[in-house]
Design an enzyme around this catalytic site. Sequence first.
Site, PDB file in Angstrom:
ATOM      1  N   ASP A   1      43.331  40.587  53.141  1.00  0.00           N
ATOM      2  CA  ASP A   1      42.968  41.582  52.121  1.00  0.00           C
ATOM      3  C   ASP A   1      44.252  42.110  51.492  1.00  0.00           C
ATOM      4  OD1 ASP A   1      40.276  41.515  52.748  1.00  0.00           O
ATOM      5  OD2 ASP A   1      40.125  43.601  53.326  1.00  0.00           O
ATOM      6  N   MET A   2      44.166  42.628  50.278  1.00  0.00           N
ATOM      7  CA  MET A   2      45.325  43.310  49.698  1.00  0.00           C
ATOM      8  C   MET A   2      45.009  44.796  49.655  1.00  0.00           C
ATOM      9  SD  MET A   2      48.384  42.844  48.753  1.00  0.00           S
ATOM     10  CE  MET A   2      48.661  41.136  48.282  1.00  0.00           C
TER      11      MET A   2
ATOM     12  N   ARG B   1      42.379  34.908  46.506  1.00  0.00           N
ATOM     13  CA  ARG B   1      41.214  35.724  46.172  1.00  0.00           C
ATOM     14  C   ARG B   1      41.634  36.699  45.056  1.00  0.00           C
ATOM     15  NH1 ARG B   1      39.846  40.216  50.283  1.00  0.00           N
ATOM     16  NH2 ARG B   1      39.222  38.575  51.692  1.00  0.00           N
TER      17      ARG B   1
ATOM     18  N   LYS C   1      39.734  42.739  41.056  1.00  0.00           N
ATOM     19  CA  LYS C   1      40.242  43.694  40.060  1.00  0.00           C
ATOM     20  C   LYS C   1      41.179  44.704  40.730  1.00  0.00           C
ATOM     21  CE  LYS C   1      36.470  43.416  36.731  1.00  0.00           C
ATOM     22  NZ  LYS C   1      35.438  44.144  35.956  1.00  0.00           N
TER      23      LYS C   1
ATOM     24  N   THR D   1      34.565  38.656  42.092  1.00  0.00           N
ATOM     25  CA  THR D   1      34.102  39.670  41.145  1.00  0.00           C
ATOM     26  C   THR D   1      32.598  39.529  40.970  1.00  0.00           C
ATOM     27  OG1 THR D   1      34.323  40.517  38.888  1.00  0.00           O
ATOM     28  CG2 THR D   1      34.548  38.138  39.143  1.00  0.00           C
TER      29      THR D   1
HETATM   30  C1  FAD Z   1      34.850  39.321  48.055  1.00  0.00           C
HETATM   31  C2  FAD Z   1      35.614  40.538  47.612  1.00  0.00           C
HETATM   32  C3  FAD Z   1      36.785  40.868  48.270  1.00  0.00           C
HETATM   33  C4  FAD Z   1      37.531  41.980  47.845  1.00  0.00           C
HETATM   34  N1  FAD Z   1      38.753  42.233  48.410  1.00  0.00           N
HETATM   35  C5  FAD Z   1      39.538  43.213  47.914  1.00  0.00           C
HETATM   36  C6  FAD Z   1      40.867  43.397  48.362  1.00  0.00           C
HETATM   37  O1  FAD Z   1      41.368  42.678  49.247  1.00  0.00           O
HETATM   38  N2  FAD Z   1      41.600  44.398  47.809  1.00  0.00           N
HETATM   39  C7  FAD Z   1      41.102  45.208  46.807  1.00  0.00           C
HETATM   40  O2  FAD Z   1      41.820  46.070  46.307  1.00  0.00           O
HETATM   41  N3  FAD Z   1      39.838  45.047  46.377  1.00  0.00           N
HETATM   42  C8  FAD Z   1      39.048  44.077  46.890  1.00  0.00           C
HETATM   43  N4  FAD Z   1      37.769  43.908  46.400  1.00  0.00           N
HETATM   44  C9  FAD Z   1      37.164  44.943  45.518  1.00  0.00           C
HETATM   45  C10 FAD Z   1      37.495  44.714  44.055  1.00  0.00           C
HETATM   46  O3  FAD Z   1      38.860  45.011  43.817  1.00  0.00           O
HETATM   47  C11 FAD Z   1      36.635  45.597  43.146  1.00  0.00           C
HETATM   48  O4  FAD Z   1      36.876  46.947  43.444  1.00  0.00           O
HETATM   49  C12 FAD Z   1      35.134  45.344  43.256  1.00  0.00           C
HETATM   50  O5  FAD Z   1      34.861  43.994  43.457  1.00  0.00           O
HETATM   51  C13 FAD Z   1      34.392  45.764  41.954  1.00  0.00           C
HETATM   52  O6  FAD Z   1      34.934  45.071  40.876  1.00  0.00           O
HETATM   53  P1  FAD Z   1      34.178  43.898  40.048  1.00  0.00           P
HETATM   54  O7  FAD Z   1      35.187  42.812  39.840  1.00  0.00           O
HETATM   55  O8  FAD Z   1      32.962  43.464  40.720  1.00  0.00           O
HETATM   56  O9  FAD Z   1      33.942  44.506  38.604  1.00  0.00           O
HETATM   57  P2  FAD Z   1      33.192  45.822  38.147  1.00  0.00           P
HETATM   58  O10 FAD Z   1      33.480  45.910  36.693  1.00  0.00           O
HETATM   59  O11 FAD Z   1      33.577  46.982  39.009  1.00  0.00           O
HETATM   60  O12 FAD Z   1      31.685  45.488  38.401  1.00  0.00           O
HETATM   61  C14 FAD Z   1      30.961  44.531  37.661  1.00  0.00           C
HETATM   62  C15 FAD Z   1      29.484  44.704  37.977  1.00  0.00           C
HETATM   63  O13 FAD Z   1      29.248  44.408  39.354  1.00  0.00           O
HETATM   64  C16 FAD Z   1      28.340  45.344  39.941  1.00  0.00           C
HETATM   65  N5  FAD Z   1      29.066  46.147  40.967  1.00  0.00           N
HETATM   66  C17 FAD Z   1      30.397  46.141  41.215  1.00  0.00           C
HETATM   67  N6  FAD Z   1      30.696  46.961  42.254  1.00  0.00           N
HETATM   68  C18 FAD Z   1      29.527  47.525  42.644  1.00  0.00           C
HETATM   69  C19 FAD Z   1      29.177  48.450  43.663  1.00  0.00           C
HETATM   70  N7  FAD Z   1      30.075  48.983  44.490  1.00  0.00           N
HETATM   71  N8  FAD Z   1      27.871  48.801  43.772  1.00  0.00           N
HETATM   72  C20 FAD Z   1      26.927  48.265  42.970  1.00  0.00           C
HETATM   73  N9  FAD Z   1      27.189  47.378  41.982  1.00  0.00           N
HETATM   74  C21 FAD Z   1      28.483  47.004  41.821  1.00  0.00           C
HETATM   75  C22 FAD Z   1      27.821  46.164  38.801  1.00  0.00           C
HETATM   76  O14 FAD Z   1      26.704  45.518  38.270  1.00  0.00           O
HETATM   77  C23 FAD Z   1      28.988  46.129  37.829  1.00  0.00           C
HETATM   78  O15 FAD Z   1      28.590  46.399  36.512  1.00  0.00           O
HETATM   79  C24 FAD Z   1      37.041  42.783  46.790  1.00  0.00           C
HETATM   80  C25 FAD Z   1      35.865  42.424  46.121  1.00  0.00           C
HETATM   81  C26 FAD Z   1      35.175  41.312  46.510  1.00  0.00           C
HETATM   82  C27 FAD Z   1      33.955  40.928  45.749  1.00  0.00           C
END
Ligand code: FAD
Length: 315
Positions: A136-137, A186, A189, A228
């Site tokens: 993870d980051m 991975r 955002k 994402t």
């Molecule tokens: C497999 C995985 C591993 C990750 N590992 C890390 C990591 O190591 N370090 C780190 O900083 N971050 C990590 N993240 C979190 C990431 O940085 C984002 O904060 C998170 O994924 C939401 O961003 P998004 O790209 O889905 O876009 P967004 O623009 O936030 O979301 C797009 C759409 O997805 C849905 N959605 C997103 N989040 C939610 C939620 N919580 N509840 C309900 N619906 C939601 C909604 O429909 C939203 O409109 C990880 C995410 C994933 C999927």
Amino acid sequence: MPHRILLSIAGHGRVATALRTQATARGVVERFVAGETPAQAVAAGSVLVAGRLGVTYNFLGEYQTDPERIERTRNAFIAFTRLLGDSGLGGPQSELSLKLSALGQLHGSDGPARALDHARRICAAATGAGVLVTLDMEDHTTTDSTLEIARELRQDFPATGVAVQAALFRSPADCADLRNTGARVRLVKGAYREPRSVALHRRTEVDRAYVRCLRTLFGGTARPLVATHDPRLIRISAELARRHGRDATTFEHQMLFGVRSAEQRRLAAAGHAVRVYLPFGPDWYGYFTRRLAERPANTVFFLRALAKSGASRRP
Ligand SMILES: Cc1cc2nc3c(=O)[nH]c(=O)nc-3n(C[C@H](O)[C@H](O)[C@H](O)COP(=O)(O)OP(=O)(O)OC[C@H]3O[C@@H](n4cnc5c(N)ncnc54)[C@H](O)[C@@H]3O)c2cc1C
């Protein structure tokens, strides 16, 4: 504003207890967290695997400085790897996600070296069961050290992955460095509240940076792990795969447990590799509040459940 309210109550042990015990509130937690025990994680993972989804198991826990607790965390990962093997969940369908801060990365000047040593032992156990490992980051103060530890681990365990956060100014350059390493990267955002001196804050800018990083990764030998839920970015990754002649075995989609589950199943049914990030363990509170903070609608739902539980009243 809901984000600030959420953070202000996030430290209350009372809130966590209420969420555990009050049925409506527990339902909110269970949407995002698979359970507190390894057995619950394995049960939830088996259901996902039966639906042709891969799983990233995240044994929850962050920043740790106590050597005994750090060793316990490392041993728990190793024991969990064995449990996966014994449960018929060995092999690359399973992945472990490690937070290096839980392995002592931030504890003193030799923290990174000790975290590397612990991570190495986990990787050795995981490799024995054919299970993948990705780092993870965490917040930007850990980025250099995490990328360096990932580089070291890849020498002995080439399949070790690492997360890159598109929001950080440095990430396009980090993706360029990783582009031709064959590494599993991975791309996320970014979930941490970073200062404006190191990270983009506007959503549109973060999305643009994400696309830039995707282009770099798809254009090289890296295996992009497109982490994402954003439909537009998922479409762009499909377009990039076509443009670079990549088939579905050379990249994968990753999403969080409880978020856009129907889309996870749709992508898998269309022949894509899809992996679900499955968090579990008693230390679920930090992860849970980050998921709520990502979406105002989640926060409102959470606050309503909390009000019902009476946890927000002073004793
Ligand atoms: C497999 C995985 C591993 C990750 N590992 C890390 C990591 O190591 N370090 C780190 O900083 N971050 C990590 N993240 C979190 C990431 O940085 C984002 O904060 C998170 O994924 C939401 O961003 P998004 O790209 O889905 O876009 P967004 O623009 O936030 O979301 C797009 C759409 O997805 C849905 N959605 C997103 N989040 C939610 C939620 N919580 N509840 C309900 N619906 C939601 C909604 O429909 C939203 O409109 C990880 C995410 C994933 C999927």
